[in-house]
Motif scaffolding. Sequence first.
Motif, PDB file in Angstrom:
ATOM      1  N   GLY A  83       0.815  -1.202   0.000  1.00 15.27           N
ATOM      2  CA  GLY A  83       0.000   0.000   0.000  1.00 15.27           C
ATOM      3  C   GLY A  83       0.848   1.250   0.000  1.00 15.27           C
ATOM      4  N   LEU A  84       0.484   2.214  -0.833  1.00 16.79           N
ATOM      5  CA  LEU A  84       1.145   3.518  -0.873  1.00 16.79           C
ATOM      6  C   LEU A  84       0.124   4.602  -0.577  1.00 16.79           C
ATOM      7  N   ASP A  85       0.504   5.554   0.260  1.00 15.89           N
ATOM      8  CA  ASP A  85      -0.327   6.716   0.517  1.00 15.89           C
ATOM      9  C   ASP A  85       0.589   7.858   0.925  1.00 15.89           C
ATOM     10  N   ALA A  86       0.235   9.076   0.541  1.00 13.19           N
ATOM     11  CA  ALA A  86       1.077  10.228   0.855  1.00 13.19           C
ATOM     12  C   ALA A  86       1.005  10.623   2.319  1.00 13.19           C
ATOM     13  N   LEU A  87      -0.028  10.181   3.033  1.00  7.75           N
ATOM     14  CA  LEU A  87      -0.195  10.580   4.431  1.00  7.75           C
ATOM     15  C   LEU A  87       0.501   9.587   5.354  1.00  7.75           C
ATOM     16  N   PRO A  88       1.544   9.998   6.051  1.00  7.75           N
ATOM     17  CA  PRO A  88       2.213   9.075   6.984  1.00  7.75           C
ATOM     18  C   PRO A  88       1.282   8.537   8.059  1.00  7.75           C
ATOM     19  N   GLU A  89       0.299   9.345   8.464  1.00  8.45           N
ATOM     20  CA  GLU A  89      -0.639   8.889   9.490  1.00  8.45           C
ATOM     21  C   GLU A  89      -1.451   7.702   8.993  1.00  8.45           C
ATOM     22  N   ALA A  90      -1.857   7.743   7.731  1.00  9.43           N
ATOM     23  CA  ALA A  90      -2.609   6.633   7.153  1.00  9.43           C
ATOM     24  C   ALA A  90      -1.740   5.389   7.063  1.00  9.43           C
ATOM     25  N   VAL A  91      -0.491   5.560   6.664  1.00 12.96           N
ATOM     26  CA  VAL A  91       0.428   4.431   6.533  1.00 12.96           C
ATOM     27  C   VAL A  91       0.685   3.776   7.892  1.00 12.96           C
ATOM     28  N   ALA A  92       0.828   4.573   8.933  1.00 15.22           N
ATOM     29  CA  ALA A  92       1.038   4.024  10.280  1.00 15.22           C
ATOM     30  C   ALA A  92      -0.177   3.211  10.719  1.00 15.22           C
ATOM     31  N   ALA A  93      -1.374   3.710  10.421  1.00 19.26           N
ATOM     32  CA  ALA A  93      -2.590   2.971  10.777  1.00 19.26           C
ATOM     33  C   ALA A  93      -2.687   1.677   9.986  1.00 19.26           C
ATOM     34  N   ALA A  94      -2.316   1.712   8.708  1.00 16.65           N
ATOM     35  CA  ALA A  94      -2.375   0.512   7.871  1.00 16.65           C
ATOM     36  C   ALA A  94      -1.432  -0.568   8.392  1.00 16.65           C
ATOM     37  N   ALA A  95      -0.233  -0.172   8.794  1.00 15.38           N
ATOM     38  CA  ALA A  95       0.721  -1.142   9.338  1.00 15.38           C
ATOM     39  C   ALA A  95       0.197  -1.753  10.632  1.00 15.38           C
ATOM     40  N   LEU A  96      -0.444  -0.940  11.456  1.00 15.27           N
ATOM     41  CA  LEU A  96      -1.029  -1.452  12.697  1.00 15.27           C
ATOM     42  C   LEU A  96      -2.159  -2.435  12.391  1.00 15.27           C
ATOM     43  N   LEU A  97      -3.003  -2.112  11.430  1.00 13.95           N
ATOM     44  CA  LEU A  97      -4.094  -3.010  11.051  1.00 13.95           C
ATOM     45  C   LEU A  97      -3.553  -4.352  10.561  1.00 13.95           C
ATOM     46  N   ALA A  98      -2.508  -4.310   9.748  1.00  8.26           N
ATOM     47  CA  ALA A  98      -1.924  -5.553   9.229  1.00  8.26           C
ATOM     48  C   ALA A  98      -1.387  -6.423  10.355  1.00  8.26           C
ATOM     49  N   ARG A  99      -0.744  -5.814  11.340  1.00  4.60           N
ATOM     50  CA  ARG A  99      -0.234  -6.591  12.487  1.00  4.60           C
ATOM     51  C   ARG A  99      -1.390  -7.219  13.254  1.00  4.60           C
ATOM     52  N   ARG A 100      -2.450  -6.473  13.456  1.00  6.08           N
ATOM     53  CA  ARG A 100      -3.579  -6.992  14.216  1.00  6.08           C
ATOM     54  C   ARG A 100      -4.286  -8.125  13.489  1.00  6.08           C
ATOM     55  N   GLN A 101      -4.283  -8.071  12.164  1.00  8.03           N
ATOM     56  CA  GLN A 101      -4.951  -9.105  11.377  1.00  8.03           C
ATOM     57  C   GLN A 101      -4.020 -10.275  11.067  1.00  8.03           C
ATOM     58  N   GLY A 102      -2.790 -10.202  11.522  1.00  9.12           N
ATOM     59  CA  GLY A 102      -1.849 -11.303  11.342  1.00  9.12           C
ATOM     60  C   GLY A 102      -1.319 -11.464   9.934  1.00  9.12           C
ATOM     61  N   VAL A 103      -1.314 -10.377   9.153  1.00  9.36           N
ATOM     62  CA  VAL A 103      -0.822 -10.480   7.770  1.00  9.36           C
ATOM     63  C   VAL A 103       0.339  -9.522   7.522  1.00  9.36           C
ATOM     64  N   ASP A 104       0.980  -9.056   8.578  1.00 10.77           N
ATOM     65  CA  ASP A 104       2.064  -8.097   8.397  1.00 10.77           C
ATOM     66  C   ASP A 104       3.243  -8.705   7.633  1.00 10.77           C
ATOM     67  N   GLY A 105       3.380 -10.029   7.629  1.00  8.02           N
ATOM     68  CA  GLY A 105       4.455 -10.669   6.883  1.00  8.02           C
ATOM     69  C   GLY A 105       4.230 -10.640   5.381  1.00  8.02           C
ATOM     70  N   ARG A 106       2.981 -10.369   4.942  1.00  9.55           N
ATOM     71  CA  ARG A 106       2.670 -10.336   3.509  1.00  9.55           C
ATOM     72  C   ARG A 106       2.127  -8.981   3.067  1.00  9.55           C
ATOM     73  N   THR A 107       2.367  -7.959   3.885  1.00 10.38           N
ATOM     74  CA  THR A 107       1.962  -6.598   3.528  1.00 10.38           C
ATOM     75  C   THR A 107       3.154  -5.661   3.724  1.00 10.38           C
TER      76      THR A 107
END
Length: 265
Positions: A83-107
Amino acid sequence: MVAHNAPGAGQSYPPQHWLRRKDPETVLAAGAAQQALTYSRIKNEHLFDLLGDVAGARLLDFGCGAGFFAVEAAKRGAALAMGLDALPEAVAAAALLARRQGVDGRTAFFAADQPVFSPRARFSAICLRDVIEHVADDLGLLRSLTQHLAPDGRLVLATQNSWSLNFVLEGGWRRLVLGQRDWLGWDPTHRRFYSPRALARLLRRAGLTPYAWRSAYILPHKLPLPPGSDRAFWRIESLAALDRPLGRRFPLNRLGWSLMVGATR
């Protein structure tokens, strides 16, 4: 969701907008509320339907916002959902969501307002959900992304439709009666609307061939409430649910406020 502060984009979101909050928890909570709406759920269904099976795919979600679409792709088996987004705040939230959903290894999520890959990088699936109506050079962006699309890959996008009933009704009222000649929908960062014909021409100029269409918000179901009400709108979810069957059928699949199309090289 697009990176609204990209070079040449329209007006940026104000600091209080939910995607610009510094706390990732706040961003995710607001994003989850948006994703829970019938309209959003069916819209995502249509986009995944256009993409087909993403198991094993290398997927790019350009303008990923808080990462809900990319994370869902990873949960559906994508080998990599970037995922690409210009807003660092959005990117930080996306990374947190991926960790919570257990897919951070493939995102993987990055703060960027344009493609930032090696010239040889290829994706089997690319998604632009509500992006091109915000950027100054829509053709340039599509051509750049087409270069990174695998020969048998699919690109899907969603944008705003000038043929939609809501654009005719609300747009006509605002433009002709209220004198808001530059009205471009509910989002102040929009630069343009597209008709299906104009969008098809744009895709072909970028080297892409449309293969299927979908639409959502065919019947207006977000109705304004009188001043003084405890909320701004009343949503008729039963009307929104009609987007699931109607948004697949010609000609209604080209007549919703949200116009979606799949294309290949």
